[in-house]
Enzyme design. Structure first.
Site, PDB file in Angstrom:
ATOM      1  N   ASN A  57       0.861  -1.183   0.000  1.00 32.70           N
ATOM      2  CA  ASN A  57       0.000   0.000   0.000  1.00 32.70           C
ATOM      3  C   ASN A  57       0.899   1.235   0.000  1.00 32.70           C
ATOM      4  OD1 ASN A  57      -1.779   2.061   0.448  1.00 32.70           O
ATOM      5  ND2 ASN A  57      -2.264   1.481   2.564  1.00 32.70           N
ATOM      6  N   HIS A  74      -9.677   1.277   4.187  1.00 30.56           N
ATOM      7  CA  HIS A  74      -8.411   1.435   4.921  1.00 30.56           C
ATOM      8  C   HIS A  74      -8.651   2.407   6.076  1.00 30.56           C
ATOM      9  CE1 HIS A  74      -4.359   2.746   5.931  1.00 30.56           C
ATOM     10  NE2 HIS A  74      -3.959   1.582   5.425  1.00 30.56           N
ATOM     11  N   GLU A  84      -7.111   4.852   7.118  1.00 34.60           N
ATOM     12  CA  GLU A  84      -6.935   6.275   6.795  1.00 34.60           C
ATOM     13  C   GLU A  84      -8.164   6.823   6.075  1.00 34.60           C
ATOM     14  OE1 GLU A  84      -3.078   5.737   5.017  1.00 34.60           O
ATOM     15  OE2 GLU A  84      -2.358   5.170   7.007  1.00 34.60           O
ATOM     16  N   GLU A 123      -5.697  -4.518  10.472  1.00 30.84           N
ATOM     17  CA  GLU A 123      -4.660  -3.513  10.661  1.00 30.84           C
ATOM     18  C   GLU A 123      -4.997  -2.646  11.876  1.00 30.84           C
ATOM     19  OE1 GLU A 123      -2.447  -2.483   6.761  1.00 30.84           O
ATOM     20  OE2 GLU A 123      -4.286  -1.337   6.799  1.00 30.84           O
ATOM     21  N   SER A 182       3.149  -1.749  10.430  1.00 29.17           N
ATOM     22  CA  SER A 182       4.591  -1.775  10.690  1.00 29.17           C
ATOM     23  C   SER A 182       5.242  -3.136  10.408  1.00 29.17           C
ATOM     24  CB  SER A 182       4.886  -1.313  12.125  1.00 29.17           C
ATOM     25  OG  SER A 182       4.498   0.051  12.276  1.00 29.17           O
TER      26      SER A 182
HETATM   27  P1  PGA Z   1       2.647   0.504   7.510  1.00 30.07           P
HETATM   28  O1  PGA Z   1       1.217   0.712   6.808  1.00 30.07           O
HETATM   29  O2  PGA Z   1       3.211  -0.803   7.009  1.00 30.07           O
HETATM   30  O3  PGA Z   1       3.479   1.680   7.082  1.00 30.07           O
HETATM   31  O4  PGA Z   1       2.409   0.459   8.982  1.00 30.07           O
HETATM   32  C1  PGA Z   1       0.333  -0.344   6.609  1.00 30.07           C
HETATM   33  C2  PGA Z   1      -0.939   0.138   5.956  1.00 30.07           C
HETATM   34  O5  PGA Z   1      -1.397   1.256   6.237  1.00 30.07           O
HETATM   35  O6  PGA Z   1      -1.554  -0.574   5.161  1.00 30.07           O
END
Ligand code: PGA
Length: 260
Positions: free
Chosen positions: A11, A97, A99, A169, A215
């Site tokens: 992503n 997602h 976000e 997530e 992460s």
């Molecule tokens: P990250 O993001 O691996 O930078 O924690 C994961 C994601 O938002 O899908």
């Protein structure tokens, strides 16, 4: 145990111009074994999708969009329709997602409409679910995730659900460097699967890939892959560099990483 499909998805969020996407693929295609015998998916920004279509042909990977609107066309200024994604060869779309849900206030109802629209156009939805730190500390993580899974699937028939992918997530782990422990991630991915079994059947739940995201790095992917309900990862920051994304896939698969 069911041999479920393994999926490693990048992503890129709001990163990479077309030129940067080209640079990524110039390096990425030189690694033997990319995408052989396992699913590698790249989610670039909308503006780089056409470039990915042109560049990814050299390697057996798939691509998709990070979001879309649920209508085919119309007066929806600024939105992108599933038909537009189909035209660009998108096999996947990321839906809900955190976000999108947190920054752009996307609701469970909108997530469900998008899931239905994706199925209508045979685009495979990868639905993201996960709790905030506050919800985890307050003992509400499981309730939240179960609610998100159920809400995304209302009215979606079993044969469509069987084509989906879920990504657990935890919001507190995204982009923070604070990845969930493998046992916590297993517990929550297992919960997603249990809820799928409850809503459909153990058979359907058993064939749906459930990924962990938050992460993920080359150093921590192997422990997640040892968990019975984790079938791969959705990777943000560590997918931006081809070498790091590839190391994650290699470390995840160990000796099963196949050279082309
Ligand atoms: P990250 O993001 O691996 O930078 O924690 C994961 C994601 O938002 O899908």
């Amino acid at each position: 145990m069911t041999m479920r499909e393994k999926i490693f998805a990048a992503n890129w969020k709001m990163h990479k111009t077309v030129a940067e996407t080209e640079a990524f693929f110039q390096e990425f295609v030189n690694y033997p074994g990319v995408g052989c015998g396992h699913g590698v998916v790249v989610f670039p920004p909308f503006t780089a999708l056409a470039a990915v279509r042109g560049l990814a042909g050299a390697v057996p990977i798939s691509w998709g969009a990070q979001n879309m609107y649920s209508k085919d066309s119309g007066a929806f200024t600024g939105e992108i329709s599933p038909l537009m994604l189909k035209e660009l060869g998108c096999a996947y779309v990321l839906i809900g997602h955190s976000e999108r849900r947190e920054v752009f206030r996307e609701t469970d109802d909108e997530v469900r409409e998008k899931v239905k629209a994706a199925h209508k156009h045979a685009i495979r939805p990868m639905v993201c679910v996960g709790e905030t730190l506050e919800e985890r500390k307050g003992g509400r993580a499981s309730d939240k995730v179960v609610r998100q899974v159920s809400a995304a699937l209302q009215g979606v028939p079993a044969e469509q659900v069987a084509r989906m992918v879920f990504a657990y997530e935890p919001i507190w782990a995204i982009g923070t460097g604070l990845n969930a422990s493998s046992s916590d991630a297993q517990e929550m991915c297992g919960l997603v699967r249990k809820q799928l079994a409850q809503l459909y059947s153990a058979e359907v739940a058993g064939c749906i890939p459930v990924l962990y995201g938050g992460s993920v790095k080359p150093e921590n992917i192997a422990e997640y892959m040892l968990q019975s309900d984790i079938d791969g990862a959705l990777i943000g920051g560590a997918s931006l560099q081809p070498a790091s994304f590839l190391s994650i896939i290699k470390n995840a698969l160990g000796s099963r990483f196949s050279a082309s």
